[in-house]
Enzyme design. Structure first.
Site, mmCIF file in Angstrom:
data_model
loop_
_atom_site.group_PDB
_atom_site.id
_atom_site.type_symbol
_atom_site.label_atom_id
_atom_site.label_comp_id
_atom_site.label_asym_id
_atom_site.label_seq_id
_atom_site.Cartn_x
_atom_site.Cartn_y
_atom_site.Cartn_z
ATOM 1 N N CYS A 1 -5.244 7.050 1.947
ATOM 2 C CA CYS A 1 -5.948 6.257 2.956
ATOM 3 C C CYS A 1 -6.366 7.086 4.171
ATOM 4 O O CYS A 1 -7.242 7.934 4.079
ATOM 5 C CB CYS A 1 -5.089 5.061 3.361
ATOM 6 S SG CYS A 1 -6.016 3.774 4.247
ATOM 7 N N LYS B 1 2.986 9.549 1.977
ATOM 8 C CA LYS B 1 1.916 9.648 2.970
ATOM 9 C C LYS B 1 2.430 10.310 4.247
ATOM 10 O O LYS B 1 3.473 9.923 4.789
ATOM 11 C CB LYS B 1 1.380 8.247 3.271
ATOM 12 C CG LYS B 1 0.173 8.215 4.198
ATOM 13 C CD LYS B 1 -0.317 6.785 4.358
ATOM 14 C CE LYS B 1 -1.546 6.696 5.262
ATOM 15 N NZ LYS B 1 -2.006 5.302 5.416
ATOM 16 N N GLU C 1 -3.629 2.924 -3.307
ATOM 17 C CA GLU C 1 -2.506 2.889 -2.369
ATOM 18 C C GLU C 1 -1.763 1.550 -2.511
ATOM 19 O O GLU C 1 -2.381 0.485 -2.516
ATOM 20 C CB GLU C 1 -3.065 3.043 -0.953
ATOM 21 C CG GLU C 1 -2.061 2.830 0.166
ATOM 22 C CD GLU C 1 -2.752 2.770 1.521
ATOM 23 O OE1 GLU C 1 -2.090 3.058 2.522
ATOM 24 O OE2 GLU C 1 -3.958 2.423 1.567
#
Length: 516
Positions: free
Chosen positions: A393, A342, A284
């Site tokens: 994440c 995301k 990430e």
């Protein structure tokens, strides 16, 4: 229960840790006149709240690792207060769920029925067990749709109890949660029966025996699934290279850290490309720039044009006037094939919920000049090797996020995360979450993190390789494309729906009989 989670991972405690909560919830006789006030404001609710604070507070204590944030320009004392606020806020959020469970199951149990069957101690116990399991699963299901979600009872079994986790292929994490609550409920009710009625000793022993048989049977079924051989064809193999850049957050977005990231990921890309991997994966925001800057101002892009190995690159995208936390699929020719933004952003970290209220109390916990924008939920991430399932994440906690992508044709899982600003407990729990996602989806997974744990996980949840913490590492390994569809992927969390329906039917029968 808090000790059953990673990194302590004493998973066996979870099969006993609910017993005191259950016992104190039901051991006290309900008053003759039941009111909403009497259900909420009593010792049972306080005990449930205390249990919730203990479990969620201990399991989530790693959140305090965001302190100190002096590297972001936040004063030391303010940083401490922010860390404590975040920890307490999220802990209370989870504890409220336990209190709600206590209130609702006691409400159901308090409804009077004149039917002789509902007065039988064993029937009362079995009714409470059904309601207790159904309500806990329902509350977790609702909770998982909220922005704050992490500490399901199911993740207490990961990473070590892989046998029981195989059952998540059937109905997701809820089946594991239901099993834990049921076993605890059976044992607790056996104590309540023996305490309230000495003539119920045989029934009490029967409940304990049922709990033992139930938990043993589930583990045997899961163990059989775990031992099923994985049949993967060589034509479905993808040789992946993982780069763990190890860029501390204290320098990550500053000149020294930016230069270290460019050099580290360029060097890692070149080494892995020369070793003959098919696809290289970075964490990430490995390179915290937008795509245009990476193309024009970094050394990694010319290396891609030279080495001609596809790479999944963590960076920032742009959406309207905001940034996105994104993974870019860059082809061997250096072209941008796809991008995944995301979806599940971290509250208080990547955006502030209820901005008009909380924004006045707490500033964002990110040095970015703007809040991040969430990606669309219907994204499909295509690679030169087939469609991938992506989690960035925090998304690792959300089963439905992975189920949706798997059902839409995802063949393997790629997760990318940072985790650099937390204690070792956080990456351990993050890895545990990803293990469950791999099992639920029946997919191979490659994890790329900034500071660890990076890993390769197979569909049985076995960790075939895992990195060290806080080290620069390069790894090459293999994952495989799969097209299977587990029952969970096809039907979702059907178990919770069935349990809720059965609970409503039982409650309806009790209410109806109570009128006569």
């Amino acid at each position: 229960m808090g000790l059953s989670t990673a990194p302590v991972a004493a998973f066996y405690l979870a099969w006993l840790a609910l017993i005191p909560l259950w016992f104190f919830t039901f051991k006290t006789e309900n008053p003759q006149k039941i009111t909403l006030k009497s259900l909420i404001f009593n010792n049972q609710t306080l005990i449930a709240l205390a249990w919730g604070l203990g479990y969620h507070g201990l399991a989530l204590f790693w959140i305090t690792g965001i302190h100190p944030m002096t590297w972001m320009g936040v004063p030391w004392l303010a940083s401490l207060l922010i860390a404590i606020f975040c920890w307490l806020f999220i802990t209370f959020w989870g504890a409220i769920l336990v209190s709600l469970w206590s209130i609702i199951v006691r409400l159901f149990d308090s409804i009077k029925s004149h039917n002789v069957y509902f007065k039988h101690p064993l029937i009362k116990s079995c009714s409470r067990i059904l309601w207790g399991v159904a309500i806990w699963c329902l509350l977790e299901s609702i909770w998982s749709q909220s922005p704050l979600w992490w500490t399901s009872l199911s993740y207490t079994q990961s990473p070590d109890n892989l046998a029981i986790l195989q059952l998540s292929k059937l109905s997701g994490f809820s089946l594991v949660t239901a099993a834990i609550v049921m076993v605890n409920g059976l044992i607790a009710e056996s104590f309540i029966l023996s305490k309230e009625n000495r003539q119920s000793i045989k029934q009490s022993l029967g409940l304990i025996l049922s709990a033992i048989i139930f938990v043993a049977s589930l583990h045997i079924i899961g163990f059989n699934h775990y031992n099923n051989p994985l049949i993967d064809s060589e034509k479905d193999q993808i040789k992946v290279g993982i780069i763990q850049g190890n860029i501390p957050n204290t320098i990550k977005l500053y000149p020294g850290g930016l230069q270290k990231a460019i050099e580290g990921y360029t060097k890692g890309y070149k080494i892995l490309a020369n070793e003959g991997v098919d696809l290289i994966i970075t964490p990430e925001t490995a390179l915290p720039f937008d795509w245009h800057y990476i193309v024009t101002n970094t050394s990694i892009y010319p290396e891609i044009l030279t080495q001609k190995v596809p790479i999944i690159l963590g960076a920032f995208g742009t959406k309207n006037s905001s940034y996105t936390n994104s993974l870019f699929m860059v082809t061997a020719e250096g072209e941008l094939l796809n991008r995944f933004d995301k979806i599940k952003l971290v509250p208080l970290g990547e955006y502030i919920p209820f901005q008009s209220v909380l924004g006045k109390i707490i500033n964002r916990l990110s040095p970015l000049d703007t809040h991040l924008a969430a990606g669309n939920t219907n994204q499909i991430f295509r690679t030169p090797f087939g469609q991938a399932i992506v989690g960035i994440c925090y998304e690792s906690a959300f089963s439905e996020h992975f189920r949706r992508q798997t059902k839409q044709g995802g063949e393997f899982i790629i997760t990318a995360s940072n985790n650099a600003h937390y204690s070792a407990a956080m990456p351990a729990q993050h890895h545990a979450q990803d293990i469950i996602r791999a099992i639920e989806s029946d997919r191979w997974m490659a994890r790329a993190t900034n500071t660890g744990y990076s890993a390769i996980i197979n569909p049985h949840g076995q960790t075939l390789w895992i990195s060290n913490l806080n080290t620069y590492e390069l790894h090459q390994g293999s994952i495989y494309r799969r097209q299977t569809q587990t029952l969970y992927v096809q039907w979702g969390d059907w178990l919770t729906k069935v349990l809720v329906i059965l609970s409503i039917i039982l409650l309806g029968v009790k209410v109806q009989l109570g009128q006569y």
